[in-house]
Design a protein around this motif. Structure first.
Motif, PDB file in Angstrom:
ATOM      1  N   PHE A 149       0.837  -1.200   0.000  1.00 21.10           N
ATOM      2  CA  PHE A 149       0.000   0.000   0.000  1.00 21.10           C
ATOM      3  C   PHE A 149       0.873   1.252   0.000  1.00 21.10           C
ATOM      4  N   TRP A 150       1.921   1.246   0.807  1.00 17.65           N
ATOM      5  CA  TRP A 150       2.811   2.398   0.905  1.00 17.65           C
ATOM      6  C   TRP A 150       3.407   2.751  -0.453  1.00 17.65           C
ATOM      7  N   LYS A 151       3.745   1.748  -1.240  1.00 18.68           N
ATOM      8  CA  LYS A 151       4.296   2.007  -2.579  1.00 18.68           C
ATOM      9  C   LYS A 151       3.296   2.741  -3.470  1.00 18.68           C
ATOM     10  N   GLN A 152       2.017   2.557  -3.215  1.00 19.82           N
ATOM     11  CA  GLN A 152       0.984   3.203  -4.025  1.00 19.82           C
ATOM     12  C   GLN A 152       0.758   4.664  -3.643  1.00 19.82           C
ATOM     13  N   VAL A 153       1.125   5.031  -2.392  1.00 17.67           N
ATOM     14  CA  VAL A 153       0.771   6.371  -1.920  1.00 17.67           C
ATOM     15  C   VAL A 153       1.967   7.242  -1.523  1.00 17.67           C
ATOM     16  N   LEU A 185      -7.598  12.382   7.475  1.00 24.51           N
ATOM     17  CA  LEU A 185      -7.951  11.015   7.081  1.00 24.51           C
ATOM     18  C   LEU A 185      -6.965  10.019   7.670  1.00 24.51           C
ATOM     19  N   VAL A 186      -7.499   9.001   8.322  1.00 20.75           N
ATOM     20  CA  VAL A 186      -6.712   7.899   8.862  1.00 20.75           C
ATOM     21  C   VAL A 186      -7.028   6.662   8.033  1.00 20.75           C
ATOM     22  N   ILE A 187      -5.993   5.929   7.638  1.00 20.60           N
ATOM     23  CA  ILE A 187      -6.186   4.676   6.926  1.00 20.60           C
ATOM     24  C   ILE A 187      -5.602   3.568   7.784  1.00 20.60           C
ATOM     25  N   GLU A 188      -6.434   2.608   8.113  1.00 23.72           N
ATOM     26  CA  GLU A 188      -6.029   1.488   8.947  1.00 23.72           C
ATOM     27  C   GLU A 188      -6.076   0.206   8.139  1.00 23.72           C
ATOM     28  N   ILE A 189      -5.011  -0.547   8.192  1.00 23.67           N
ATOM     29  CA  ILE A 189      -4.961  -1.853   7.534  1.00 23.67           C
ATOM     30  C   ILE A 189      -5.127  -2.911   8.611  1.00 23.67           C
ATOM     31  N   ASP A 190      -6.223  -3.649   8.521  1.00 23.80           N
ATOM     32  CA  ASP A 190      -6.548  -4.668   9.515  1.00 23.80           C
ATOM     33  C   ASP A 190      -6.074  -6.038   9.042  1.00 23.80           C
ATOM     34  N   GLY A 191      -5.221  -6.629   9.847  1.00 19.44           N
ATOM     35  CA  GLY A 191      -4.755  -7.992   9.579  1.00 19.44           C
ATOM     36  C   GLY A 191      -5.164  -8.899  10.720  1.00 19.44           C
ATOM     37  N   SER A 192      -4.535 -10.026  10.821  1.00 19.34           N
ATOM     38  CA  SER A 192      -4.891 -10.996  11.850  1.00 19.34           C
ATOM     39  C   SER A 192      -4.654 -10.458  13.255  1.00 19.34           C
ATOM     40  N   SER A 193      -3.788  -9.465  13.407  1.00 25.40           N
ATOM     41  CA  SER A 193      -3.559  -8.885  14.734  1.00 25.40           C
ATOM     42  C   SER A 193      -4.805  -8.177  15.256  1.00 25.40           C
ATOM     43  N   VAL A 232      -5.120  -5.653   0.456  1.00 25.51           N
ATOM     44  CA  VAL A 232      -3.847  -5.055   0.048  1.00 25.51           C
ATOM     45  C   VAL A 232      -3.055  -6.061  -0.790  1.00 25.51           C
ATOM     46  N   LYS A 233      -3.055  -7.305  -0.375  1.00 22.87           N
ATOM     47  CA  LYS A 233      -2.268  -8.343  -1.062  1.00 22.87           C
ATOM     48  C   LYS A 233      -2.925  -8.868  -2.333  1.00 22.87           C
ATOM     49  N   HIS A 234      -4.266  -8.885  -2.370  1.00 22.06           N
ATOM     50  CA  HIS A 234      -4.951  -9.573  -3.470  1.00 22.06           C
ATOM     51  C   HIS A 234      -5.859  -8.691  -4.325  1.00 22.06           C
ATOM     52  N   ASN A 235      -6.228  -7.532  -3.830  1.00 18.51           N
ATOM     53  CA  ASN A 235      -7.171  -6.670  -4.554  1.00 18.51           C
ATOM     54  C   ASN A 235      -6.719  -5.213  -4.523  1.00 18.51           C
ATOM     55  N   LEU A 236      -5.437  -4.983  -4.691  1.00 16.54           N
ATOM     56  CA  LEU A 236      -4.891  -3.642  -4.500  1.00 16.54           C
ATOM     57  C   LEU A 236      -5.498  -2.617  -5.444  1.00 16.54           C
ATOM     58  N   SER A 237      -5.687  -2.961  -6.694  1.00 16.30           N
ATOM     59  CA  SER A 237      -6.230  -1.972  -7.638  1.00 16.30           C
ATOM     60  C   SER A 237      -7.665  -1.592  -7.266  1.00 16.30           C
ATOM     61  N   ILE A 238      -8.457  -2.555  -6.830  1.00 18.31           N
ATOM     62  CA  ILE A 238      -9.830  -2.270  -6.394  1.00 18.31           C
ATOM     63  C   ILE A 238      -9.810  -1.430  -5.122  1.00 18.31           C
ATOM     64  N   LEU A 239      -8.935  -1.772  -4.202  1.00 18.18           N
ATOM     65  CA  LEU A 239      -8.789  -1.027  -2.963  1.00 18.18           C
ATOM     66  C   LEU A 239      -8.438   0.425  -3.244  1.00 18.18           C
ATOM     67  N   MET A 240      -7.507   0.670  -4.153  1.00 21.44           N
ATOM     68  CA  MET A 240      -7.100   2.037  -4.477  1.00 21.44           C
ATOM     69  C   MET A 240      -8.250   2.814  -5.118  1.00 21.44           C
ATOM     70  N   LEU A 269     -10.559   3.727  -2.288  1.00 22.42           N
ATOM     71  CA  LEU A 269     -10.001   4.843  -1.530  1.00 22.42           C
ATOM     72  C   LEU A 269     -10.229   6.152  -2.282  1.00 22.42           C
ATOM     73  N   GLU A 270      -9.997   6.131  -3.576  1.00 20.20           N
ATOM     74  CA  GLU A 270     -10.224   7.317  -4.395  1.00 20.20           C
ATOM     75  C   GLU A 270     -11.685   7.771  -4.285  1.00 20.20           C
ATOM     76  N   GLU A 271     -12.615   6.840  -4.381  1.00 16.80           N
ATOM     77  CA  GLU A 271     -14.038   7.165  -4.280  1.00 16.80           C
ATOM     78  C   GLU A 271     -14.389   7.697  -2.891  1.00 16.80           C
ATOM     79  N   PHE A 272     -13.796   7.115  -1.852  1.00 11.63           N
ATOM     80  CA  PHE A 272     -14.020   7.569  -0.481  1.00 11.63           C
ATOM     81  C   PHE A 272     -13.553   9.016  -0.316  1.00 11.63           C
ATOM     82  N   ILE A 273     -12.386   9.319  -0.849  1.00 13.29           N
ATOM     83  CA  ILE A 273     -11.843  10.667  -0.750  1.00 13.29           C
ATOM     84  C   ILE A 273     -12.716  11.659  -1.505  1.00 13.29           C
TER      85      ILE A 273
END
Length: 95
Positions: free
Chosen positions: A2-6, A36-44, A74-82, A85-89
């Motif tokens: 994700f960081w590489k994208q932003v 804006l805060v972006i949180e990436i939720d994983g197994s933690s 982030v790992k499997h649907n990055l383009s959709i996620l981005m 995010l664009e639509e959210f913004i």
């Protein structure tokens, strides 16, 4: 990934900070100019719904908006996620 994208204003010339301290919390990504805060939720985050809810309520009490994503997306649907995010913004900030 994700960081590489932003990073370095590569996503719509928006300045993202990584691992930003806000109050007693560290958020994954933060856009100060938008509040804006972006949180990436994983197994933690499994079994931490109450903690995450309290944390999100605190961030929102500061007038911040929180955009949550999963590490799976982030790992499997990055383009959709981005795109999401664009639509959210656009929807929340009119950019």
């Amino acid at each position: 990934m994700f960081w590489k994208q932003v990073r370095a204003r590569t996503f719509h010339n928006i300045d993202f900070d990584r691992q930003r301290v806000i109050g007693n919390y560290i958020v994954d990504f933060y856009v100060k100019t938008l509040g804006l805060v972006i949180e990436i939720d994983g197994s933690s985050h499994d079994d931490k719904e109450i903690y995450d809810g309290i944390r999100q309520d605190y961030l929102e009490s500061l007038g911040l908006k929180v955009f949550r994503i999963t590490d799976f997306d982030v790992k499997h649907n990055l383009s959709i996620l981005m795109k999401n995010l664009e639509e959210f913004i656009i929807e929340n900030y009119g950019l």
